[in-house]
Design an enzyme around this catalytic site. Structure first.
Site, PDB file in Angstrom:
ATOM      1  N   GLU A  85       8.334  14.343   8.094  1.00 23.56           N
ATOM      2  CA  GLU A  85       7.373  13.320   7.658  1.00 23.56           C
ATOM      3  C   GLU A  85       6.293  13.145   8.718  1.00 23.56           C
ATOM      4  O   GLU A  85       5.109  13.169   8.407  1.00 23.56           O
ATOM      5  CB  GLU A  85       8.124  11.998   7.452  1.00 23.56           C
ATOM      6  CG  GLU A  85       7.274  10.840   6.988  1.00 23.56           C
ATOM      7  CD  GLU A  85       8.121   9.585   6.810  1.00 23.56           C
ATOM      8  OE1 GLU A  85       8.631   9.047   7.826  1.00 23.56           O
ATOM      9  OE2 GLU A  85       8.282   9.135   5.655  1.00 23.56           O
TER      10      GLU A  85
ATOM     11  N   GLU B 173       3.755   0.984   2.172  1.00 23.87           N
ATOM     12  CA  GLU B 173       4.686  -0.077   1.813  1.00 23.87           C
ATOM     13  C   GLU B 173       4.527  -1.292   2.730  1.00 23.87           C
ATOM     14  O   GLU B 173       5.483  -1.904   3.166  1.00 23.87           O
ATOM     15  CB  GLU B 173       6.121   0.498   1.813  1.00 23.87           C
ATOM     16  CG  GLU B 173       6.085   1.890   1.188  1.00 23.87           C
ATOM     17  CD  GLU B 173       7.395   2.530   0.826  1.00 23.87           C
ATOM     18  OE1 GLU B 173       7.622   2.634  -0.381  1.00 23.87           O
ATOM     19  OE2 GLU B 173       8.155   2.885   1.711  1.00 23.87           O
TER      20      GLU B 173
ATOM     21  N   ASP C  33       0.827  -1.212   0.000  1.00 23.20           N
ATOM     22  CA  ASP C  33       0.000   0.000   0.000  1.00 23.20           C
ATOM     23  C   ASP C  33       0.866   1.270   0.000  1.00 23.20           C
ATOM     24  O   ASP C  33       2.080   1.202  -0.190  1.00 23.20           O
ATOM     25  CB  ASP C  33      -0.973  -0.031   1.190  1.00 23.20           C
ATOM     26  CG  ASP C  33      -0.273   0.039   2.548  1.00 23.20           C
ATOM     27  OD1 ASP C  33       0.976   0.164   2.603  1.00 23.20           O
ATOM     28  OD2 ASP C  33      -0.981  -0.022   3.574  1.00 23.20           O
TER      29      ASP C  33
HETATM   30  C1  BGC Z   1       6.224   5.963   3.277  1.00 20.00           C
HETATM   31  C2  BGC Z   1       5.856   6.093   1.818  1.00 20.00           C
HETATM   32  C3  BGC Z   1       6.687   7.138   1.134  1.00 20.00           C
HETATM   33  C4  BGC Z   1       8.174   6.944   1.415  1.00 20.00           C
HETATM   34  C5  BGC Z   1       9.003   8.092   0.889  1.00 20.00           C
HETATM   35  C6  BGC Z   1       7.718   5.774   3.412  1.00 20.00           C
HETATM   36  O1  BGC Z   1       8.051   5.708   4.770  1.00 20.00           O
HETATM   37  O2  BGC Z   1       5.560   4.862   3.848  1.00 20.00           O
HETATM   38  O3  BGC Z   1       4.510   6.445   1.690  1.00 20.00           O
HETATM   39  O4  BGC Z   1       6.455   7.074  -0.242  1.00 20.00           O
HETATM   40  O5  BGC Z   1       8.379   6.856   2.796  1.00 20.00           O
HETATM   41  O6  BGC Z   1       8.570   9.319   1.394  1.00 20.00           O
END
Ligand code: BGC
Length: 386
Positions: free
Chosen positions: A342, A172, A169
């Protein structure tokens, strides 16, 4: 300088300029948007999913060249895999088994190669999100994106062949499931491919069939009644919401994208309204939004980019005051350099699981370009200009 913590209109607008600057500064000469330049596990890689929303945030804020370069890079990356897609689709059509490890990658090195590090590859949503963002950018700026026509045909072939299979998803995880937000991204991407007018009639027909198939599958298996303390079980769609994957009752904040911007259930539809309400009720806390209740990544904090999706959905439903409060919360998470992380490590769902990630990968990814992209999308929606 404390760009992000000034929550006046001027401060919010300063963070728009800063976000554009952060994204432009880190865009690779190849056109790729790195997910986070400084974070050990992401450094040197670009995701189509992150890139699509970063490009859209920039495109909405009057930036044409950077997003065009990103879309041209994506077109090169996808177009270069035409042979792999033809072979995979051919094998699937003959009923041969195709394993997740053989599918297209989720992320690419900045020069467009498959990575060499182990990763949770095989996620279909990025290919849909990319075509959606490409069509938005082309319509908005009349951009001429080299290689886009061929790449859209390749991505369409890939998604029409494999849309109904399980994959990892947005986060990931759970490769064994069919995720509703992944299906929403594919739905939007295939509609975009059709709208771009570059498909031959049989590909356009296959894409339209897949769009119809996704709608029917989600309607049948990706919706659950709204239930909870004090809420009577629902028997009609006015009280039914989208679910994290087919056949569960759980929600995931990535479902917000299925309403706006992907329009699987457009704002105003009862399922859309109930989905936004359920995600907010179960996952939003004091302006920040968790990914899902069982999240343990870095202790399961609140993700800045998800406040962007929730704010956008409030705005589209006419609740601009609430949307504005999510924008302010996002801005309040910027560090002294005006960089957005994030996730935010207060009000954790699983505080005991935070340290293991810090030891493994270091502090939370900052600046996360996708967080800045979502800030740009919501700021533009609310008329907060650079
Ligand atoms: C997230 C993803 C994202 C990636 C890069 C991962 O930790 O689960 O959604 O695309 O980081 O930002």
């Amino acid at each position: 300088m404390s760009v992000g913590r000034d929550l006046t209109r001027a401060g919010l607008s300063q963070l728009v300029s800063r976000s554009i600057d952060v994204i432009n500064t880190h865009q690779s000469p190849s056109g790729a948007y790195p997910a986070c330049p400084a974070f050990s596990a992401y450094s040197g890689y670009s995701w189509l999913r992150d890139g699509a929303f970063i490009a859209e945030g920039m495109s909405r804020n009057g930036q044409a060249d950077g997003p065009t370069a990103f879309h041209a890079w994506s077109a090169r990356v996808v177009g270069a895999r035409a042979g792999q897609v033809a072979s995979l689709a051919g094998r699937a059509a003959r009923g041969e088994a195709v394993s997740p490890a053989e599918m297209l990658p989720t992320r690419f090195t900045l020069d467009g190669q498959d990575g060499t590090d182990d990763w949770w590859d095989h996620q279909l949503d990025g290919y849909g999100a990319w075509m959606w963002a490409l069509a938005e950018h082309v319509a908005r700026h009349g951009a001429d994106v080299p290689g886009a026509e061929q790449a859209v045909r390749v991505a369409t072939r890939y998604l029409t062949a494999f849309w109904d299979r399980p994959c990892y998803d947005w986060w990931e995880e759970h490769v064994e499931q069919r995720h509703v937000s992944t299906l929403g991204a594919i739905h939007a991407g295939l509609r975009a491919a059709i709208s771009l007018g570059v498909l031959d009639s049989s590909s356009a027909e296959a894409a339209a069939e897949a769009v119809q198939g996704i709608g029917a599958l989600v309607e049948a298996e990706g919706i659950a009644p709204v239930e909870g303390p004090g809420i009577a079980p629902a028997k009609d769609t006015r009280q039914r919401h989208l679910t994290k994957w087919l056949g569960t009752e759980a929600v995931d904040a990535s479902l917000l994208a299925c309403v706006h911007p992907f329009g699987l259930y457009p704002p105003g539809h009862p399922v859309a309204a109930a989905t936004v309400a359920e995600v907010e009720r179960r996952l939003a806390r004091e302006g920040g939004v968790h990914r899902y209740l069982a999240d343990t990544f870095y202790g399961g904090g609140r993700w800045v980019l998800l406040s962007g999706f929730l704010g956008l959905n409030h705005a589209r439903a006419g609740r601009t005051g609430e949307a504005g409060r999510y924008l302010e919360w996002m801005a309040g998470q910027a560090n002294a350099q005006g960089e957005l992380p994030e996730q935010v490590s207060t009000l954790l769902l699983a505080p005991e699981r935070r340290e293991e990630w810090v030891e493994r990968w270091g502090p939370v990814a900052t600046p996360l370009l996708w967080s800045h992209g979502m800030y740009l999308m919501l700021a533009d929606e609310l008329g907060v200009k650079p």
